[in-house]
Scaffold this motif. Structure first.
Motif, PDB file in Angstrom:
ATOM      1  N   THR A 186      -2.390   3.313 -12.712  1.00  0.00           N
ATOM      2  CA  THR A 186      -3.492   2.893 -13.568  1.00  0.00           C
ATOM      3  C   THR A 186      -4.809   3.131 -12.849  1.00  0.00           C
ATOM      4  OG1 THR A 186      -3.533   0.615 -12.719  1.00  0.00           O
ATOM      5  CG2 THR A 186      -2.043   1.100 -14.571  1.00  0.00           C
ATOM      6  N   TRP A 187      -5.892   3.229 -13.610  1.00  0.00           N
ATOM      7  CA  TRP A 187      -7.192   3.433 -12.961  1.00  0.00           C
ATOM      8  C   TRP A 187      -7.600   2.209 -12.163  1.00  0.00           C
ATOM      9  CZ3 TRP A 187     -10.954  -0.001 -14.407  1.00  0.00           C
ATOM     10  CH2 TRP A 187     -10.894  -0.575 -15.679  1.00  0.00           C
ATOM     11  N   GLN A 188      -7.045   1.044 -12.531  1.00  0.00           N
ATOM     12  CA  GLN A 188      -7.346  -0.168 -11.750  1.00  0.00           C
ATOM     13  C   GLN A 188      -6.756  -0.062 -10.335  1.00  0.00           C
ATOM     14  OE1 GLN A 188      -6.206  -0.111 -14.865  1.00  0.00           O
ATOM     15  NE2 GLN A 188      -7.238  -1.640 -16.148  1.00  0.00           N
ATOM     16  N   VAL A 189      -5.546   0.502 -10.233  1.00  0.00           N
ATOM     17  CA  VAL A 189      -4.927   0.703  -8.923  1.00  0.00           C
ATOM     18  C   VAL A 189      -5.699   1.760  -8.137  1.00  0.00           C
ATOM     19  CG1 VAL A 189      -2.852   1.522  -7.733  1.00  0.00           C
ATOM     20  CG2 VAL A 189      -2.636  -0.008  -9.693  1.00  0.00           C
ATOM     21  N   ALA A 190      -6.149   2.802  -8.840  1.00  0.00           N
ATOM     22  CA  ALA A 190      -6.936   3.844  -8.176  1.00  0.00           C
ATOM     23  C   ALA A 190      -8.221   3.263  -7.601  1.00  0.00           C
ATOM     24  CB  ALA A 190      -7.246   4.971  -9.161  1.00  0.00           C
ATOM     25  N   LEU A 191      -8.869   2.373  -8.359  1.00  0.00           N
ATOM     26  CA  LEU A 191     -10.075   1.706  -7.840  1.00  0.00           C
ATOM     27  C   LEU A 191      -9.727   0.854  -6.615  1.00  0.00           C
ATOM     28  CD1 LEU A 191     -12.049   0.444 -10.991  1.00  0.00           C
ATOM     29  CD2 LEU A 191     -12.702   2.258  -9.403  1.00  0.00           C
ATOM     30  N   GLY A 192      -8.564   0.210  -6.655  1.00  0.00           N
ATOM     31  CA  GLY A 192      -8.128  -0.568  -5.502  1.00  0.00           C
ATOM     32  C   GLY A 192      -7.943   0.300  -4.275  1.00  0.00           C
ATOM     33  N   ALA A 193      -7.396   1.512  -4.464  1.00  0.00           N
ATOM     34  CA  ALA A 193      -7.218   2.443  -3.346  1.00  0.00           C
ATOM     35  C   ALA A 193      -8.565   2.880  -2.787  1.00  0.00           C
ATOM     36  CB  ALA A 193      -6.415   3.655  -3.801  1.00  0.00           C
ATOM     37  N   VAL A 194      -9.532   3.099  -3.668  1.00  0.00           N
ATOM     38  CA  VAL A 194     -10.888   3.452  -3.221  1.00  0.00           C
ATOM     39  C   VAL A 194     -11.472   2.328  -2.385  1.00  0.00           C
ATOM     40  CG1 VAL A 194     -13.254   3.904  -3.986  1.00  0.00           C
ATOM     41  CG2 VAL A 194     -11.347   5.003  -5.155  1.00  0.00           C
ATOM     42  N   PHE A 195     -11.306   1.090  -2.844  1.00  0.00           N
ATOM     43  CA  PHE A 195     -11.853  -0.066  -2.124  1.00  0.00           C
ATOM     44  C   PHE A 195     -11.203  -0.203  -0.752  1.00  0.00           C
ATOM     45  CE2 PHE A 195     -11.915  -4.565  -0.955  1.00  0.00           C
ATOM     46  CZ  PHE A 195     -13.265  -4.859  -1.089  1.00  0.00           C
ATOM     47  N   VAL A 196      -9.870  -0.079  -0.696  1.00  0.00           N
ATOM     48  CA  VAL A 196      -9.156  -0.210   0.589  1.00  0.00           C
ATOM     49  C   VAL A 196      -9.584   0.900   1.543  1.00  0.00           C
ATOM     50  CG1 VAL A 196      -6.891  -0.090   1.695  1.00  0.00           C
ATOM     51  CG2 VAL A 196      -7.180  -1.415  -0.400  1.00  0.00           C
ATOM     52  N   SER A 197      -9.726   2.127   1.038  1.00  0.00           N
ATOM     53  CA  SER A 197     -10.166   3.230   1.900  1.00  0.00           C
ATOM     54  C   SER A 197     -11.575   2.962   2.434  1.00  0.00           C
ATOM     55  CB  SER A 197     -10.142   4.553   1.135  1.00  0.00           C
ATOM     56  OG  SER A 197     -11.164   4.629   0.159  1.00  0.00           O
ATOM     57  N   GLY A 198     -12.422   2.347   1.598  1.00  0.00           N
ATOM     58  CA  GLY A 198     -13.769   2.000   2.048  1.00  0.00           C
ATOM     59  C   GLY A 198     -13.757   0.947   3.142  1.00  0.00           C
ATOM     60  N   VAL A 199     -12.869  -0.029   3.000  1.00  0.00           N
ATOM     61  CA  VAL A 199     -12.754  -1.081   4.025  1.00  0.00           C
ATOM     62  C   VAL A 199     -12.273  -0.478   5.348  1.00  0.00           C
ATOM     63  CG1 VAL A 199     -11.501  -3.166   4.687  1.00  0.00           C
ATOM     64  CG2 VAL A 199     -12.367  -2.927   2.347  1.00  0.00           C
ATOM     65  N   ILE A 200     -11.285   0.429   5.268  1.00  0.00           N
ATOM     66  CA  ILE A 200     -10.788   1.076   6.488  1.00  0.00           C
ATOM     67  C   ILE A 200     -11.899   1.914   7.125  1.00  0.00           C
ATOM     68  CG2 ILE A 200      -9.146   2.754   7.411  1.00  0.00           C
ATOM     69  CD1 ILE A 200      -7.210   1.921   5.201  1.00  0.00           C
ATOM     70  N   PHE A 201     -12.628   2.648   6.290  1.00  0.00           N
ATOM     71  CA  PHE A 201     -13.752   3.461   6.775  1.00  0.00           C
ATOM     72  C   PHE A 201     -14.778   2.564   7.460  1.00  0.00           C
ATOM     73  CE2 PHE A 201     -16.879   7.044   5.320  1.00  0.00           C
ATOM     74  CZ  PHE A 201     -17.216   7.273   6.643  1.00  0.00           C
TER      75      PHE A 201
END
Length: 429
Positions: free
Chosen positions: A96-111
């Motif tokens: 879902t696009w909601q999960v995709a947004l979650g992946a973006v957020f997690v990648s941002g936190v790791i970055f």
């Protein structure tokens, strides 16, 4: 106040120069307010909400870069990352696009963590140049393929998977016109060339009755359909590892490359080869990515179009702040953004693809152990319709080819680790 905040005199610039530089940068990258909502709408997201999220994420990213890092570098949701979001993660992998947004957020936190703990240089330096180049070029090919599909130049074919569409029909013809206009205007040095081409093609679409006029300005749409809609819990599945890595690596390499490129053109690089305030610039980028995910858009990153503003004299964060203000003003042009047809943005996608593929000149084509993984990465991104698959198979092929060629010592520890993770992901599927 501006002198104190941005050190204008110290950087040999003035308010007037910075404002003009900001306007120049905005005009060269404003196409994103048309392209990003159209692309994420294909993932099922509300187009109006994504338009608002795009403008707000870009504005906030520019403000952070301007006030914190004091660099004339603008930020907005990145091309390639939005394509991966929609066509790779949502439509390709079925999330879902909601999960995709979650992946973006997690990648941002790791970055953000990598920036705070200062390990990003180790990561950037440990990934071979050929793989970084291959990833960028592969994303370019992926964008070009999407642009051709949007234009109807390439269509589905049960026998050959894809084939040529009716290029004499209206949409492919107008898409081709958009590409030709974009290239010609950029070559002639016209400011806002990409945006001008998009608007010209849209105007022709309105004139021939293919696009309905919806007005020019209005109150911004509601952001509620995408605000805080990210699903973080489902990100921590084995199948999402490569997705998070893809978002992270593309954003990290894209940002690093843009920062170095813009800084070199502006003369910011010191004699020791280091870029001052690099940590603040990377932290600004990662923070903007997290904010963008909260608002409802794909990864926010630094735009190479910032070089246009630097060429116009921009030397401080005031340039980025001006760009941010203009993105806020763009919020009131949502009817215009809503009218832009997919074929009008095809030229922009193809143009960005050309820019991203230009880095292939840096590959040592005489060394097959370097060239082969690049080709694997480039071809498999569009052919598998996934940036993540291209990155994973590119890393694996690099490690295996080097090992079998007796050059295993040239493979860094990080490449071995990532290759092992990608192999494990495939094995567990």
């Amino acid at each position: 106040m501006l002198e104190k905040l941005f050190k204008l005199s110290e950087n040999g610039t003035t308010v007037r120069t910075e404002v003009l530089a900001g306007i120049t940068t905005f005009l060269t990258m404003a196409y994103i307010i048309f392209v990003n909502p159209a692309m994420l709408a294909d993932a099922g997201m509300d187009k109006g909400a994504v338009f608002v999220a795009t403008c707000l994420a870009a504005a906030i990213g520019c403000f952070i870069m301007g006030f914190v890092a004091n660099y004339p570098i603008a930020q907005a949701p990145g091309m390639g990352l939005n394509a991966f979001f929609t066509y790779g993660v949502v439509l390709g992998m079925g999330h879902t696009w909601q999960v995709a947004l979650g992946a973006v957020f997690v990648s941002g936190v790791i970055f953000m963590a990598l920036s705070i703990f200062k390990v990003r240089e180790w990561i950037i330096n440990s990934i071979p140049l050929s793989l970084r180049t291959g990833i960028s070029a592969g994303i370019g090919l992926f964008l070009a393929f999407i642009g051709l599909q949007n234009a109807g130049v390439v269509i589905d074919n049960p026998a050959t998977l894809v084939s040529r569409g009716d290029i004499t029909s209206l949409k492919p013809a107008l898409a081709a016109l958009g590409l030709f206009l974009t290239i010609a205007l950029v070559y002639r040095g016209v400011r806002g060339a990409v945006m001008v081409a998009i608007l010209v093609v849209t105007a022709i679409g309105i004139a021939v009755g293919d696009v309905q006029w919806g007005g020019l300005m209005a109150t911004p749409p509601s952001i509620a359909p995408t605000f805080m809609q990210m699903n973080i819990a489902d990100v921590f599945e084995v199948g999402m590892i490569s997705v998070v890595f893809a978002f992270l690596f593309v954003d990290l390499f894209d940002t690093a490359g843009t920062l170095v490129g813009v800084a070199t053109k502006a003369g910011f690089i010191k004699e020791d080869g280091k870029l001052p305030r690099l940590d603040k610039a990377l932290l600004s980028d990662s923070t903007a990515t997290c904010v963008g995910a909260v608002l409802g858009t794909s990864s926010t990153t630094s735009f190479v179009e910032s070089t246009a503003g630097v060429a116009a004299g921009g030397r401080t964060g005031l340039t980025a702040v001006v760009v941010g203000v203009l993105f806020l003003l763009a919020l009131f042009f949502s009817p215009l953004a809503g009218m832009i047809p997919a074929y009008a943005t095809a030229g922009a996608l193809f143009y960005v693809a050309i820019l991203m593929m230009s880095g292939l000149v840096a590959v040592d084509w005489r060394d097959l152990t370097e060239a082969a993984p690049v080709v694997v990465t480039c071809l498999l991104m569009p052919l598998t319709y996934s940036i993540a698959e291209g990155i994973a198979l590119g890393f694996i092929s690099y490690a295996v080819i080097k090992l079998l060629s007796g050059k295993g010592r040239e493979v860094s520890a990080s490449v071995w680790v990532l290759s092992a993770i990608f192999v494990a992901k495939y094995a567990l599927q």
